[in-house]
Design a protein around this motif. Sequence first.
Motif, PDB file in Angstrom:
ATOM      1  N   GLY A 147       0.817  -1.209   0.000  1.00  0.00           N
ATOM      2  CA  GLY A 147       0.000   0.000   0.000  1.00  0.00           C
ATOM      3  C   GLY A 147       0.850   1.257   0.000  1.00  0.00           C
ATOM      4  N   LEU A 148       1.930   1.236   0.780  1.00  0.00           N
ATOM      5  CA  LEU A 148       2.840   2.391   0.819  1.00  0.00           C
ATOM      6  C   LEU A 148       3.498   2.598  -0.539  1.00  0.00           C
ATOM      7  N   TYR A 149       3.972   1.513  -1.128  1.00  0.00           N
ATOM      8  CA  TYR A 149       4.621   1.599  -2.447  1.00  0.00           C
ATOM      9  C   TYR A 149       3.640   2.101  -3.503  1.00  0.00           C
ATOM     10  N   GLY A 150       2.430   1.544  -3.526  1.00  0.00           N
ATOM     11  CA  GLY A 150       1.433   1.973  -4.491  1.00  0.00           C
ATOM     12  C   GLY A 150       1.027   3.427  -4.302  1.00  0.00           C
ATOM     13  N   SER A 151       0.963   3.879  -3.043  1.00  0.00           N
ATOM     14  CA  SER A 151       0.572   5.267  -2.763  1.00  0.00           C
ATOM     15  C   SER A 151       1.630   6.249  -3.259  1.00  0.00           C
ATOM     16  N   VAL A 152       2.895   5.909  -3.046  1.00  0.00           N
ATOM     17  CA  VAL A 152       3.980   6.779  -3.524  1.00  0.00           C
ATOM     18  C   VAL A 152       3.919   6.891  -5.047  1.00  0.00           C
ATOM     19  N   LEU A 153       3.749   5.751  -5.710  1.00  0.00           N
ATOM     20  CA  LEU A 153       3.666   5.763  -7.173  1.00  0.00           C
ATOM     21  C   LEU A 153       2.426   6.509  -7.653  1.00  0.00           C
TER      22      LEU A 153
END
Length: 264
Positions: A147-153
């Motif tokens: 979720g953190l990775y997807g949010s940054v992207l």
Amino acid sequence: RAGWKLGYCGTMVESNYLLSTVFPFVGVFLSNGLYFAPAPAVLAAARAGTIGTLNAMPHSVMAISTIAWVGYSLSVPNLYIALANIPGAVAAVWYVVALLPIIPRDRASERLAVQAVVVVGAMITMVIWLAIVVYELSPEKRSFVLGLYGSVLCIILFASPLSTVREVLSTRSSASIYAPLTLAQCINCGTWTLYGFAVGDLWVWGPNGTGFLLGLIQVLLKLCFPSRRPGTEDMSPIRVVGVGDKHVYSDEEDMRPTSGLIGR
């Protein structure tokens, strides 16, 4: 008082159903509308063999972002998020494949940046999944990381059209910001922000709320600096050399005929 409580509870149930079921259902179509909004422009550019004023950077980020969100949707799991991103991932990969060959040589740095985003993004995605498997993360920790990775992207994706803001300010033209994509971004992000609040998912309302604000900035740029076709940046009078009986005009003289004639 009991009747009031019953009515209040009924309203709350209807509201929760609207936010947690109807909104994400509509959001699936809005997300796909966002991802497919550039399709006509990309198709036209591919047929013409020239990229024109299209900015390829958002499409490269879109490819990595949608794939990351598909991974998150499978981890949570959430069917709505999966359906909102799988078609977009396919479309985004096609955008990159179609646009890369027609980026001209004088924009080689842009081509290199697009290639770097795709290669580095794919590498980071694989490293994250490798770490998840090797360290045997729990479902909660796995979903947190994804979720953190997807949010940054996602935030980078929604901000990527602003990569040409310097060009917009210098040319006073927002032609490099694709209006249909911007409009779709605002509507889509607004809907998913409400859904994220309804289900209490930070990784949904956080990046989409940010994307909504970034979309409004793009709308502001479109309103302040309307798009102009290439070659129309400077419409001020220029010196024209006449032939035969035509006058010679001068920009300094406010387009008044000069005293001389050419060719008499």
